[in-house]
Design a protein around this motif. Structure first.
Motif, short mmCIF file in Angstrom:
data_model
loop_
_atom_site.label_atom_id
_atom_site.label_comp_id
_atom_site.label_asym_id
_atom_site.label_seq_id
_atom_site.Cartn_x
_atom_site.Cartn_y
_atom_site.Cartn_z
N GLY A 1 0.58 -1.13 -0.08
CA GLY A 1 0.09 -0.40 0.17
C GLY A 1 0.83 1.56 -0.54
N ALA A 2 0.15 2.17 0.19
CA ALA A 2 0.80 3.73 0.17
C ALA A 2 1.61 3.91 1.13
CB ALA A 2 -0.45 4.69 0.22
N MET A 3 3.34 5.00 1.03
CA MET A 3 4.17 4.76 1.82
C MET A 3 3.79 6.22 2.71
SD MET A 3 7.75 3.45 0.69
CE MET A 3 7.13 0.77 0.87
N LEU A 4 2.35 6.49 3.48
CA LEU A 4 1.93 7.69 3.61
C LEU A 4 2.06 6.81 5.10
CD1 LEU A 4 -0.72 8.36 1.28
CD2 LEU A 4 1.21 9.43 0.91
N ALA A 5 2.61 8.70 6.29
CA ALA A 5 1.99 8.38 7.10
C ALA A 5 1.30 8.03 7.70
CB ALA A 5 2.33 9.57 8.05
N HIS A 6 -0.13 9.14 7.47
CA HIS A 6 -1.20 8.61 7.96
C HIS A 6 -2.49 6.58 7.54
CE1 HIS A 6 -1.91 10.66 4.54
NE2 HIS A 6 -1.76 9.70 3.45
N LYS A 7 -1.65 6.94 6.62
CA LYS A 7 -1.72 5.37 6.25
C LYS A 7 -1.12 4.35 6.89
CE LYS A 7 -0.65 1.53 4.08
NZ LYS A 7 0.54 0.56 4.47
N ALA A 8 -0.61 4.78 8.00
CA ALA A 8 0.59 3.91 9.10
C ALA A 8 -0.13 4.09 10.14
CB ALA A 8 1.24 4.54 9.07
N SER A 9 -0.43 5.50 10.63
CA SER A 9 -1.47 5.71 11.65
C SER A 9 -2.27 5.12 11.73
CB SER A 9 -2.07 6.76 11.76
OG SER A 9 -0.69 7.42 12.02
N GLU A 10 -3.32 5.29 10.45
CA GLU A 10 -4.51 3.94 10.94
C GLU A 10 -5.03 3.11 11.00
OE1 GLU A 10 -8.04 4.94 11.59
OE2 GLU A 10 -6.29 8.13 11.14
N GLU A 11 -4.07 2.30 10.02
CA GLU A 11 -3.29 0.99 10.23
C GLU A 11 -2.93 0.87 11.60
OE1 GLU A 11 -2.07 -0.67 6.01
OE2 GLU A 11 -0.44 -0.06 7.47
N GLY A 12 -2.31 1.50 12.56
CA GLY A 12 -1.48 1.15 13.21
C GLY A 12 -3.39 0.87 14.75
N ILE A 13 -4.24 1.64 14.11
CA ILE A 13 -5.31 2.05 15.05
C ILE A 13 -6.31 0.94 15.01
CG2 ILE A 13 -7.39 3.29 15.57
CD1 ILE A 13 -5.83 6.01 15.56
N MET A 14 -6.70 0.52 13.57
CA MET A 14 -7.53 -0.61 14.02
C MET A 14 -6.44 -2.02 14.63
SD MET A 14 -7.69 -2.96 9.37
CE MET A 14 -6.22 -2.18 9.56
N VAL A 15 -5.19 -1.73 13.59
CA VAL A 15 -4.40 -2.84 14.49
C VAL A 15 -5.30 -3.23 16.44
CG1 VAL A 15 -2.38 -4.49 15.25
CG2 VAL A 15 -2.49 -3.74 12.86
N ALA A 16 -4.50 -1.69 16.99
CA ALA A 16 -5.12 -1.62 18.46
C ALA A 16 -6.72 -2.09 18.74
CB ALA A 16 -4.42 -0.89 18.60
N GLU A 17 -7.14 -1.69 18.15
CA GLU A 17 -8.36 -2.30 18.40
C GLU A 17 -9.14 -3.26 18.50
OE1 GLU A 17 -11.48 0.18 19.04
OE2 GLU A 17 -10.88 1.90 17.98
N ARG A 18 -8.68 -4.38 16.91
CA ARG A 18 -8.93 -5.55 16.92
C ARG A 18 -7.82 -6.41 17.85
NH1 ARG A 18 -10.72 -6.26 12.05
NH2 ARG A 18 -10.70 -8.42 11.99
N ILE A 19 -6.87 -6.32 18.12
CA ILE A 19 -5.95 -6.77 19.46
C ILE A 19 -7.28 -6.65 20.84
CG2 ILE A 19 -4.25 -6.59 21.16
CD1 ILE A 19 -2.55 -6.51 18.85
N ALA A 20 -7.69 -5.85 20.66
CA ALA A 20 -8.58 -5.46 22.27
C ALA A 20 -10.07 -5.84 21.99
CB ALA A 20 -8.47 -4.14 21.91
#
Ligand code: FAD
Ligand code: AMP
Length: 478
Positions: free
Chosen positions: A323-342
């Protein structure tokens, strides 16, 4: 004794640090491992984005724009600024202070949210164990319920132009010049090449961009890319398409660059050369042989749409995955993953990741281009509105470019918003908000927009989709 965490994140870039903060906010015991050190040897959080990417480049783009405006843009306002001079080290120093503030801010956020920072190099072993090696060589093993790999990316090197960070630099070196090079070469007309080329062109460098492809900005909408090429060329940027760099030689603080184009073999001598040919994922010594994590054929960590790797409980996000090498893409993926782990059912809308090029004029878009939709066989209506017809743009003496709204011909649903012009990034974000909620062009057209604003150009472009624009002649009437 082995420390145990619910979540261990490797890498504290915008993917990793956001994931760590979110995981901690969701009540998970979280550690984040980071090895990056600043010039003083202190741990620096924030990854590429805060240290050598988005933020420092924007700091220099803003500084250089002010200088350029003082020289070229003030006179029309009746302001004389003939003796404006430039102190490059001061400009670079201001940028360094911003970086320091922001990276320190992430450390403060870690403390405030209870994220444990482990300084050193992280390596995923088998069974979700992670080895951390400090700069003193000492190692410790931590155990994790879940692991998030967020090791990011680094510049691609090409053999014809080996980076020495003196005469031939990568994007990091191009943020550190202490004086304005007289003749600057840039290899690659991608986002980074255009932004960094613009910084030094505004400060007085004669800039030539060498791009191997024949097409300019192939990811952008063609109408916007054409307008961009015309504008940059008018500004004095020499953009040479179809120019593939084949070799270079550094001699007496100058570099001769050899390249081939339609006319055959060419060479140009530059004082500095920026290599900006893309970035590659960082996976060096990140995964033990028995970690079980698969990579794809291009060296990215293989993940599914929810950023799960081939190992249950191990996720990967940001530049190290597809996917795109963009900071906002990285951050949103980080939030999605943290939510899924929780235990939450988070998803991310990959169709609506905005792209921005912070040149002047800015270029930004979200959704699909007219060409993509044509290829997909989707019939569309298109509305455009030029900033030349915007009162706010005229007041600012910044009338180049346009807003383009593309809507499905059958449903009127907006499928793409493309902007070249002042505040393009902010305008496109308004389009993205509308698109996330399934807006039609008619919906956007019925909304009340403040006057006078640049946003009115988005309003008018949306109205123009169905031939209802007020402040420009409509191409078709309904
Ligand atoms: P990174 O930010 O690369 O962070 C990864 C971190 O992991 C690093 O700090 C690294 O030290 C650490 N790490 C790696 N391996 C290990 C390990 N084994 N152990 C411990 N730590 C490790 N994007 C935008 O959206 N907007 C922009 O305007 C923009 N401008 C840019 C300008 C430039 C000049 C550059 C170079 C990039 C720009 N980008 C921009 C891209 C953006 O910086 C990246 O997409 C973003 O930083 C990716 O975030 P990440 O968290 O995946 O990785
Ligand atoms: P991006 O990946 O968007 O940062 O863009 C990098 C650009 O560099 C791409 O458009 C490539 O075509 C271009 N590029 C890669 N290698 C070369 C080369 N040897 N000479 C000129 N351009 C190149």
């Amino acid at each position: 004794m082995t420390q145990k965490f619910d979540v261990v994140v490797i890498g504290a870039g915008p993917g990793g640090y956001v994931a760590a903060i979110k995981a901690a906010q969701l009540g998970l015991k979280t550690a984040c491992i980071e090895k990056y050190q600043d010039k003083e040897g202190k741990a620096a959080l924030g990854g590429t984005c805060l240290n050598v990417g988005c933020i420092p480049s924007k700091a220099l783009l803003d500084s250089s724009w002010k200088y350029h405006e003082a020289h070229e843009g003030f006179a029309i306002h009746g302001i004389e600024a003939k003796s404006v001079t430039i102190d490059v080290p001061a400009m670079i120093g201001r940028k360094a202070n911003i970086v320091k503030n922001l990276t320190g801010g992430v450390a403060t956020l870690f403390k405030a949210n209870g994220v444990t920072l482990l300084e050193g190099h992280g390596k995923l072993l088998a069974n979700k164990q992670v080895e951390v090696t400090g700069s003193d060589g000492k190692t410790q093993i931590v155990e994790a319920g879940s692991v998030i790999l967020a090791s990011g990316s680094k510049p691609i090197d090409i053999p014809p132009a080996p980076v020495d960070q003196d005469v031939i630099v990568d994007s990091t070196g191009a943020l550190e010049f202490q004086s304005v090079p007289k003749k600057l070469g840039v290899i690659g007309a991608g986002v980074i090449g255009l932004e960094l080329g613009s910084v030094w062109a505004r400060l007085g460098a004669e800039v030539t961009v060498l791009e191997a492809l024949d097409k300019f900005l192939p990811a952008a909408d063609e109408q916007i890319a054409k307008e961009a090429l015309k504008t940059f060329t008018k500004q004095g940027l020499k953009i040479r398409l179809g120019a593939r760099v084949t070799g270079s030689e550094v001699k007496k603080k100058q570099v001769t660059v050899n390249f081939t184009d339609a006319e055959g073999e060419q060479k140009i001598v530059f004082d500095k050369l920026i290599v900006a040919v893309g970035r590659r994922p960082v996976t060096t010594d990140l995964l033990a042989a028995d970690s079980g994590v698969d990579m794809d054929e291009r060296g990215f960590i293989f993940v599914d749409d929810q950023c799960a790797t081939s190992v249950p409980g191990v996720y990967a996000i940001g530049d190290v995955v597809r996917g795109a090498m963009l900071a906002h893409k990285a951050s949103e993926e980080g939030i999605m993953v943290a939510e899924r782990i929780a235990g939450h059912k988070a998803q991310m809308n990959y169709d609506l990741i905005p792209s921005v090029i912070y040149t002047h004029p800015e270029i930004a878009w979200v959704g699909k281009t007219e060409q993509q939709l044509k290829t997909e066989g989707v019939a569309v209506n298109v509305g455009t509105f030029p900033f030349a017809a915007s009162g706010r743009a005229m007041a600012a003496n910044d009338t180049g470019g346009m807003v383009k709204v593309i809507a499905d011909a059958a449903t009127d649903r907006v499928l793409g918003v493309h902007v070249i012009g002042p505040s393009a990034a902010e305008l496109v974000q308004q389009g993205a908000i509308g698109m996330e909620f399934g807006t039609s062009a008619e919906d956007l057209g019925m909304m009340v927009f403040s006057h006078p604003t640049l946003s009115e150009a988005l309003h008018e472009a949306a109205l123009a989709v169905n031939g209802h624009a007020i402040h420009i002649a409509n191409r078709k009437k309904r």
